[in-house]
Scaffold this active site. Structure first.
Site, PDB file in Angstrom:
ATOM      1  CE  LYS A  65      26.993 -28.345  21.657  1.00  0.00           C
ATOM      2  NZ  LYS A  65      28.667 -27.782  22.745  1.00  0.00           N
TER       3      LYS A  65
ATOM      4  CG  LEU B 170      14.854 -19.585  28.106  1.00  0.00           C
ATOM      5  CD1 LEU B 170      13.794 -20.127  27.510  1.00  0.00           C
ATOM      6  CD2 LEU B 170      15.483 -20.554  29.888  1.00  0.00           C
ATOM      7  CD  GLU B 171      23.713 -19.696  26.506  1.00  0.00           C
ATOM      8  OE1 GLU B 171      24.769 -19.174  26.863  1.00  0.00           O
ATOM      9  OE2 GLU B 171      23.594 -20.765  26.358  1.00  0.00           O
TER      10      GLU B 171
END
Length: 298
Positions: free
Chosen positions: A180, A260-261
């Site tokens: 993922k 943002l990640e």
């Protein structure tokens, strides 16, 4: 022995992912507490032709919580975990299970800093849920979670038993999580270009994406993930087969001017690569660009 209906549940962060979980629980009449920053009377999920309205209210003050819960779904962004610490303190006792519905492969380490007494379960979220301009959430696919094979994970599975959110318990969670992560890393290119999934059909973007995914794959394997050589092509093909207007949370955050990640989705590849002495020339370009995009105007 307790049953699924006996489990007390709280959802911290009623955004796209949290709303999807809340709707799944509401549809079978399973009570749950909603906790967030913004007061709301209800949550709305659009799932195909079906519209699910989840009654509130959304609680906004951890100090007003007067009971602990058995299960907490932590559905805030990784960039917001620290701000959710008050909720974790208010909701958790030593045997509380915290299911972390966040991106990345470092959920245990990061959330444990703010919930050291709880039993933390990292999760891989496989469903695309997008917040809409009217405050509702659009679910584009079946809701599914992957969890490690632990006793705490079975509490999560019991909490979602009978809902439309399926739970996979896997012995090789490390490999699932890194797969993922590769998908999330490639989606970072969407934030840099301000383009949705349709961009991956471009031959030049497809070539760059494959090279980047193969770079990430080398790091994942060094970390112990068991992933085949075909995984990069499979991930690219999935993007290419998606609706051309399919977005991703990091692009949504970029469009909204939110942090943002980038570190937990892309930076982790560079950080772990350095530990293993693996060169990452594409990451070395992508990561600082995403970091700069997250910082806002220069």
């Amino acid at each position: 022995m307790s049953t699924a209906t006996d489990i007390s549940i709280a959802i911290v962060g009623p955004g796209a992912i949290g709303t999807t979980i809340a709707a799944a629980l509401h549809q079978i009449g399973r009570p749950h507490l909603l906790c967030g920053r913004t007061p709301r009377d209800q949550l709305t999920l659009q799932d195909g032709e079906r519209r699910v309205v989840v009654p509130g209210p959304v609680q906004t003050d951890p100090d007003q919580i007067d009971r602990k819960t058995d299960l907490v779904f932590l559905a805030v962004k990784a960039t917001q975990t620290e701000t959710a610490a008050g909720w974790l303190a208010a909701l958790c006792r030593p045997d509380t299970v915290v299911c972390v519905l966040q991106n990345g492969v470092e959920q245990l380490e990061r959330v444990a800093l703010h919930a050291p007494r709880a039993r933390i379960v990292p999760a891989v979220v496989w469903f695309p849920a997008q917040a809409q301009a009217d405050g509702s959430v659009r679910l584009r696919g079946d809701a599914r979670l992957s969890l490690p094979d632990t006793p705490a994970s079975r509490v999560v599975a019991d909490g979602l038993l009978g809902t439309q959110c399926s739970v996979d318990i896997t012995a090789d969670f490390l490999s699932v999580a890194w797969r993922k992560l590769l998908q999330n890393a490639a989606a970072g290119l969407m934030a840099l270009t301000h383009r949705r999934a349709g961009m991956f059909v471009r031959p030049d973007i497809a070539k760059l994406s494959l090279a980047y995914l193969r770079e990430c794959l080398a790091v994942a394997r060094a970390e112990g993930a068991n992933l085949d050589d075909d995984v990069p092509q499979e991930i690219l093909a999935r993007f290419q087969a998606s609706s051309s207007d399919l977005s991703t949370s990091i692009l949504t955050d970029r469009e909204a001017g939110r942090p943002l990640e980038w570190d937990i989705r892309n930076g982790v590849v560079s950080r772990r690569a350095r530990v293993h002495g693996i060169p990452t020339p594409i990451s070395d370009v992508v990561v600082p660009l995403l970091a700069a995009a997250s910082d806002g105007p220069g």
